[in-house]
Design a protein around this motif. Structure first.
Motif: not given
Length: 305
Positions: A211-214, A218-224, A251-256
């Motif tokens: 849900s969070s990634i949706s 581009g969100i990263i692990t710590a933000e998740l 993606d290294d540039d775009k996150g999840y």
């Protein structure tokens, strides 16, 4: 007696969720031994004894029978790679693996949930396996969450939703505190929904992360971890499982971000949420629902300041 299908029996055994351990020892030739085992069980407190079993076809069987001691390393939720490593057929399973030397001169794996150093006291035949009995001489434990295994897949340990939030003991005049009302309403709504998700084989952490990634491509692990209120170890494990299942890409540039399969998974979860919410709010007028949403949004906006 009806003939038992071995494959189906294995599947039946797999319904019982177990922890994952790595048994470590030193053979008579001084060579380190390590193998992944989920047949570990406590046996006795007085004297302190445990048991585990090993397939009779194992190349390590004779060496383990002769070893004076062995250690049981209980793996943590972020140690799935260790489990796979020691379950593999490769020659040197300790290559690149950090270990500690135990009090019984046995290699111990680092950062585990617990380890128990045991005297190898007995072995007994158990069909196509040999049962090892160990007497615990030393043990240590930590606070990490254990790695689980059931239905042929790794899993995570989590407190059951019905026990997530013990209802505070409150005097009658405390019953109208907003915090207590919000807590109780969350318990009443979330617990049965979480049970439904788990009954469908959907871990709650997976649903929150998807849900969070949706919402935040581009969100990263710590933000998740912050956005979902899920601890970092569970986030890391869940992300790997979601990636292995083809639901997300990194993606290294775009996150999840969600894959096409992940989008379908998200729609399935969202439809469950919508149906469940409709059931919960049945009997409320549209004005009452609108007012509830506005009030909750005000609280959310305030907490985001």
């Amino acid at each position: 007696m009806t003939k038992i299908d071995p494959r189906e029996l294995r599947n039946c055994f797999g319904k019982f969720a177990t922890g994952i351990t790595v048994i470590t020892a030193v053979g008579p030739d001084g060579k380190k031994i390590g193998l992944t085992v989920n047949s570990f069980s406590s046996l006795s407190i007085d004297p302190p004894m445990i048991l585990w079993s090993l397939d009779n076809r194992s190349n390590n069987l004779d060496a383990l029978k002769e070893a004076s001691h062995f250690a049981v390393n209980v793996l943590a939720s972020d140690q799935m790679d260790l489990s796979n490593n020691f379950a593999s057929p490769k020659e040197d399973k300790f290559e690149g693996i950090e270990t500690l030397e135990g009090k019984c001169a046995i290699p111990l794996l680092k950062d585990t949930v617990a380890h128990l150093e045991c005297k190898n006291v007995n072995q007994y035949p158990g069909g196509d396996h040999t049962i090892f009995i160990g007497e615990v001489e030393h043990f240590e434990m930590g606070d990490k969450k254990p790695l689980l295994y059931a239905n042929g897949n790794y899993g995570l340990a989590a407190r059951h939703p019905s026990n997530q939030f013990p209802e505070p003991e409150a005097k009658s005049h405390d019953g109208d505190f907003v915090m207590l009302m919000l807590l109780k309403s969350y318990r009443e709504i979330a617990a049965p929904f979480h049970r439904e998700l788990m009954d469908e084989g959907i871990p709650v952490a997976h649903a929150r992360l998807i849900s969070s990634i949706s919402r935040n491509p581009g969100i990263i692990t710590a933000e998740l971890a912050s956005d979902t209120d899920v601890d970092m170890a569970t986030v890391s494990m869940s992300l790997k499982m979601l990636s292995d299942n083809g639901h997300i890409n990194m993606d290294d540039d775009k996150g999840y971000y969600l894959t096409e399969t992940g989008e379908e998974y998200m729609l399935s979860i969202r439809s469950r949420v919508k149906r469940f919410e409709d059931e919960v709010l049945d009997g409320f007028s549209s004005d009452e629902i609108d007012m509830l949403k506005k009030t909750l949004q005000k609280l959310i906006n305030r907490s985001d300041i």
